[in-house]
Design a protein around this motif. Structure first.
Motif, PDB file in Angstrom:
ATOM      1  N   TYR A 421      40.107  51.961  42.023  1.00 38.54           N
ATOM      2  CA  TYR A 421      40.134  53.519  41.855  1.00 38.54           C
ATOM      3  C   TYR A 421      41.520  53.765  43.169  1.00 38.54           C
ATOM      4  N   VAL A 422      40.622  52.601  44.313  1.00 39.56           N
ATOM      5  CA  VAL A 422      41.166  52.442  45.196  1.00 39.56           C
ATOM      6  C   VAL A 422      42.836  52.097  45.322  1.00 39.56           C
ATOM      7  N   CYS A 423      42.625  50.765  44.689  1.00 36.59           N
ATOM      8  CA  CYS A 423      44.420  50.330  45.225  1.00 36.59           C
ATOM      9  C   CYS A 423      45.030  50.829  45.110  1.00 36.59           C
ATOM     10  N   PRO A 424      46.231  50.800  46.232  1.00 36.92           N
ATOM     11  CA  PRO A 424      47.085  51.241  46.103  1.00 36.92           C
ATOM     12  C   PRO A 424      48.300  50.699  45.302  1.00 36.92           C
ATOM     13  N   SER A 425      48.176  49.435  44.975  1.00 35.84           N
ATOM     14  CA  SER A 425      49.032  49.043  44.010  1.00 35.84           C
ATOM     15  C   SER A 425      49.136  49.015  43.283  1.00 35.84           C
ATOM     16  N   HIS A 426      47.800  49.934  41.800  1.00 32.94           N
ATOM     17  CA  HIS A 426      47.319  49.757  41.116  1.00 32.94           C
ATOM     18  C   HIS A 426      47.397  48.436  40.138  1.00 32.94           C
ATOM     19  N   ILE A 427      46.343  48.077  40.699  1.00 35.42           N
ATOM     20  CA  ILE A 427      46.238  46.769  40.344  1.00 35.42           C
ATOM     21  C   ILE A 427      44.786  46.883  39.920  1.00 35.42           C
ATOM     22  N   PRO A 428      45.251  46.746  38.411  1.00 31.96           N
ATOM     23  CA  PRO A 428      43.597  46.586  37.747  1.00 31.96           C
ATOM     24  C   PRO A 428      42.592  45.783  38.184  1.00 31.96           C
ATOM     25  N   LEU A 429      42.261  45.677  39.047  1.00 34.06           N
ATOM     26  CA  LEU A 429      41.186  44.776  39.701  1.00 34.06           C
ATOM     27  C   LEU A 429      39.607  44.784  38.789  1.00 34.06           C
ATOM     28  N   VAL A 430      38.820  45.696  38.391  1.00 28.27           N
ATOM     29  CA  VAL A 430      38.007  45.698  37.610  1.00 28.27           C
ATOM     30  C   VAL A 430      38.111  44.645  36.197  1.00 28.27           C
ATOM     31  N   GLN A 431      39.006  45.158  35.695  1.00 33.36           N
ATOM     32  CA  GLN A 431      39.552  44.622  34.107  1.00 33.36           C
ATOM     33  C   GLN A 431      39.556  43.368  34.499  1.00 33.36           C
ATOM     34  N   TYR A 432      40.602  43.210  35.383  1.00 29.56           N
ATOM     35  CA  TYR A 432      40.541  41.360  35.358  1.00 29.56           C
ATOM     36  C   TYR A 432      38.826  40.801  35.569  1.00 29.56           C
ATOM     37  N   PHE A 433      37.511  41.177  36.622  1.00 32.75           N
ATOM     38  CA  PHE A 433      37.022  40.848  36.407  1.00 32.75           C
ATOM     39  C   PHE A 433      35.564  40.820  35.167  1.00 32.75           C
ATOM     40  N   ARG A 434      36.652  41.207  34.796  1.00 33.58           N
ATOM     41  CA  ARG A 434      35.643  41.970  33.039  1.00 33.58           C
ATOM     42  C   ARG A 434      36.028  41.112  32.032  1.00 33.58           C
ATOM     43  N   LEU A 435      37.498  40.289  32.152  1.00 28.95           N
ATOM     44  CA  LEU A 435      37.769  39.313  31.526  1.00 28.95           C
ATOM     45  C   LEU A 435      37.665  37.902  32.248  1.00 28.95           C
ATOM     46  N   SER A 436      37.835  37.555  33.578  1.00 28.64           N
ATOM     47  CA  SER A 436      37.558  36.550  33.952  1.00 28.64           C
ATOM     48  C   SER A 436      35.745  36.372  33.511  1.00 28.64           C
ATOM     49  N   LYS A 437      35.243  37.310  33.857  1.00 30.89           N
ATOM     50  CA  LYS A 437      33.214  36.861  33.650  1.00 30.89           C
ATOM     51  C   LYS A 437      33.561  36.181  32.324  1.00 30.89           C
ATOM     52  N   SER A 438      34.482  37.315  31.628  1.00 30.00           N
ATOM     53  CA  SER A 438      33.816  37.121  29.644  1.00 30.00           C
ATOM     54  C   SER A 438      34.246  34.958  29.952  1.00 30.00           C
ATOM     55  N   ARG A 439      35.671  34.828  30.034  1.00 30.08           N
ATOM     56  CA  ARG A 439      36.343  33.560  29.522  1.00 30.08           C
ATOM     57  C   ARG A 439      35.399  32.410  30.433  1.00 30.08           C
ATOM     58  N   TYR A 440      35.086  33.049  31.758  1.00 29.54           N
ATOM     59  CA  TYR A 440      33.529  31.859  31.974  1.00 29.54           C
ATOM     60  C   TYR A 440      32.563  31.614  31.455  1.00 29.54           C
ATOM     61  N   LYS A 441      31.525  32.765  30.987  1.00 24.06           N
ATOM     62  CA  LYS A 441      31.175  32.206  30.067  1.00 24.06           C
ATOM     63  C   LYS A 441      31.500  31.775  29.080  1.00 24.06           C
ATOM     64  N   ARG A 442      32.494  31.885  28.037  1.00 22.66           N
ATOM     65  CA  ARG A 442      32.985  31.054  27.785  1.00 22.66           C
ATOM     66  C   ARG A 442      32.564  29.737  27.359  1.00 22.66           C
ATOM     67  N   LYS A 443      33.655  28.780  28.323  1.00 25.88           N
ATOM     68  CA  LYS A 443      33.778  27.596  28.467  1.00 25.88           C
ATOM     69  C   LYS A 443      32.606  27.024  29.863  1.00 25.88           C
ATOM     70  N   GLN A 444      31.768  27.969  29.948  1.00 20.97           N
ATOM     71  CA  GLN A 444      29.838  27.437  29.648  1.00 20.97           C
ATOM     72  C   GLN A 444      29.332  27.405  28.219  1.00 20.97           C
ATOM     73  N   SER A 445      29.840  28.449  27.519  1.00 18.86           N
ATOM     74  CA  SER A 445      28.386  27.779  26.903  1.00 18.86           C
ATOM     75  C   SER A 445      29.394  26.614  25.399  1.00 18.86           C
ATOM     76  N   LEU A 446      30.851  26.283  25.719  1.00 22.07           N
ATOM     77  CA  LEU A 446      31.078  25.707  25.595  1.00 22.07           C
ATOM     78  C   LEU A 446      31.382  23.947  25.520  1.00 22.07           C
ATOM     79  N   ASN A 447      30.531  24.227  27.325  1.00 27.43           N
ATOM     80  CA  ASN A 447      29.950  22.605  28.396  1.00 27.43           C
ATOM     81  C   ASN A 447      29.439  22.744  27.849  1.00 27.43           C
ATOM     82  N   GLN A 448      27.914  23.646  26.894  1.00 27.44           N
ATOM     83  CA  GLN A 448      26.480  22.849  26.840  1.00 27.44           C
ATOM     84  C   GLN A 448      26.634  21.914  25.389  1.00 27.44           C
ATOM     85  N   HIS A 449      27.153  23.032  24.949  1.00 26.77           N
ATOM     86  CA  HIS A 449      27.721  22.453  23.293  1.00 26.77           C
ATOM     87  C   HIS A 449      28.099  21.123  23.056  1.00 26.77           C
TER      88      HIS A 449
END
Length: 449
Positions: A421-449
């Motif tokens: 909301y406050v980023c003057p460069s319009h960087i969609p930070l929260v979307q980056y973080f949402r995607l990063s968390k999803s990919r991190y969890k997927r990687k962790q899941s794959l490592n467990q199998h």
């Protein structure tokens, strides 16, 4: 509070987006009409999807269980309407994926009464009996998270709940659902608190409300029962104060540790609309068939707070409230800060739907260009949990997910969107973080199998 206390009735950082609540905050809750056909997905809560227990062609009554809980972190689903099960199969959901669902065609002449069920009396029922009753009623967090409430209320072995905080903050711009519930369902709220105190063992209850809902605070103070230890605390208006960790800091000055839960500081928090539903349903042994939703936005003709049956198709909702010049540019389910954008008008209302926002093309200004980070620090100043969104954003671009989690506490981010909301460069930070968390969890899941 002593004069040496540093507690300022709020939390660090945060933002103040424009409220836009005036259009609906004075409008009483109205019953929404029944659609001729309701579509009920089984993925209406966090946890295992409910298991369908009816068959195509079967007649069902309003309030009847049509799907059972598929485990501990799951709840049943009740029919929101009397009618015939027309179809069982995949239905669209807000996530963009499809899920198993039940389509029910309404009986056109039905009065849609709901039969009385088995009453659970808070005075005589045990804590476990109340927990089971809350699960059987299909109750989930109505603030939007849709986490099964009976799981949240279960105090772990070795932990103690000293304070129960009822969350009436509703800090999302535009939404007035909880505001109207507080003004119109005060008795249900206090009845729900009685059940919650029995379950959690809390000795003190605090209802937290932001200063822009002083009328609700005044009313709840006026009708407050004298036989339960409950108080109403009004805190300054700030986003994202509705997050339970921020609320706890605002109300009590306590901080939940990184990776921890409210019970780690001897607190349980429950949304105010969820509390009202517990107080409304359990004395009658009924399950959730409908919920209060704010429908607003500049493109909506008949804005308001409506009691809408679960499973009502979004198209039917929009047809009923009317759209200005039939012009829809963007729709959000929930508030504009954390609510997901709608990509399919064939989805339906679920238990987690707290609001519907509709914007026309002239209301939306798209910023297509994303500029490089200028390291201004605005996102750091806005983050309510003192993360470094700027650094996390750079790491996300390089897909350094492990480092984001281990050194920069990515998993503590609850995606409030203040940084974007406050980023003057319009960087969609929260979307980056949402995607990063999803990919991190997927990687962790794959490592467990």
């Amino acid at each position: 509070m002593g004069f040496l206390s540093l507690h300022t009735n709020t939390f660090k950082n945060g933002i103040h987006p424009p409220e836009n609540k005036d259009d609906t905050k004075g409008l009483p809750i109205r019953q929404f009409p029944f659609a001729t056909e309701l579509i009920i997905p089984m993925t209406q809560h966090i946890g295992a999807p409910a298991e369908i227990t009816v068959r195509e062609g079967q007649e069902v009554s309003r309030g009847q269980v049509i799907a059972k809980a598929a485990g501990y972190v799951s709840v049943p689903i009740h029919s929101p309407i009397s009618g015939i099960v027309e179809k069982i199969g995949l239905v669209p959901t807000i996530s963009g994926s499809k899920a198993q669902g039940v389509t029910i065609k309404a009986f056109p002449s039905s009065g849609q009464e709901v039969a009385e069920g088995y009453c659970v009396d808070y005075k005589t029922a045990s804590a476990d009996e109340i927990l089971h009753a809350i699960q059987d009623a299909g109750i989930v967090g109505l603030g939007g998270a849709a986490f099964p409430t009976h799981v949240k209320l279960k105090v772990p072995e070795g932990k103690v709940c000293d304070v129960l905080i009822i969350n009436g903050i509703e800090c999302e711009p535009y939404l007035t659902t909880d505001h109207r519930v507080m003004l119109e369902q005060g008795e249900d709220i206090y009845m729900g608190i009685r059940y919650l105190m029995k379950v959690t063992g809390a000795k003190e209850v605090i209802i937290g409300i932001e200063g822009n809902k002083q009328d609700a605070a005044d009313l709840l103070n006026k009708i407050k029962p004298t036989d339960i230890p409950v108080s109403v605390k009004v805190v300054p208006v700030k986003y994202p104060q509705g997050s339970e960790k921020m609320l706890i800091t605002a109300v009590l000055g306590k901080e939940v540790p990184s990776g921890g839960l409210p019970i780690d500081v001897n607190i349980v928090t429950v949304n105010i609309a969820t509390t009202a539903e517990i107080g409304r349903l359990l004395p009658h042994g009924r399950g959730i068939q409908e919920r209060v939703i704010t429908i607003t936005g500049p493109a909506v003709k008949k804005k308001g707070n409506y009691l809408i049956p679960i499973g009502t198709p979004l198209r039917f909702v929009l047809d009923h409230v009317g759209i200005v010049d039939d012009d829809i540019a963007e729709i959000y389910m929930g508030g504009p800060m954390m609510g997901p954008a709608v990509a399919d008008l064939d989805i339906s209302i679920t238990k987690g739907t707290s609001g519907i926002l509709v914007f026309g093309s002239k209301d939306v200004v798209h910023t297509d260009k994303i500029y490089p980070c200028i390291k201004c620090g605005a996102c750091v100043d806005a983050c309510p949990i003192s993360l470094n969104p700027s650094k996390l954003g750079i790491l996300a671009k390089f897909e350094s997910y492990d480092l984001m989690v281990s050194d920069f506490n990515l998993m503590d981010c609850f995606e409030c969107g203040s940084c974007s909301y406050v980023c003057p460069s319009h960087i969609p930070l929260v979307q980056y973080f949402r995607l990063s968390k999803s990919r991190y969890k997927r990687k962790q899941s794959l490592n467990q199998h």
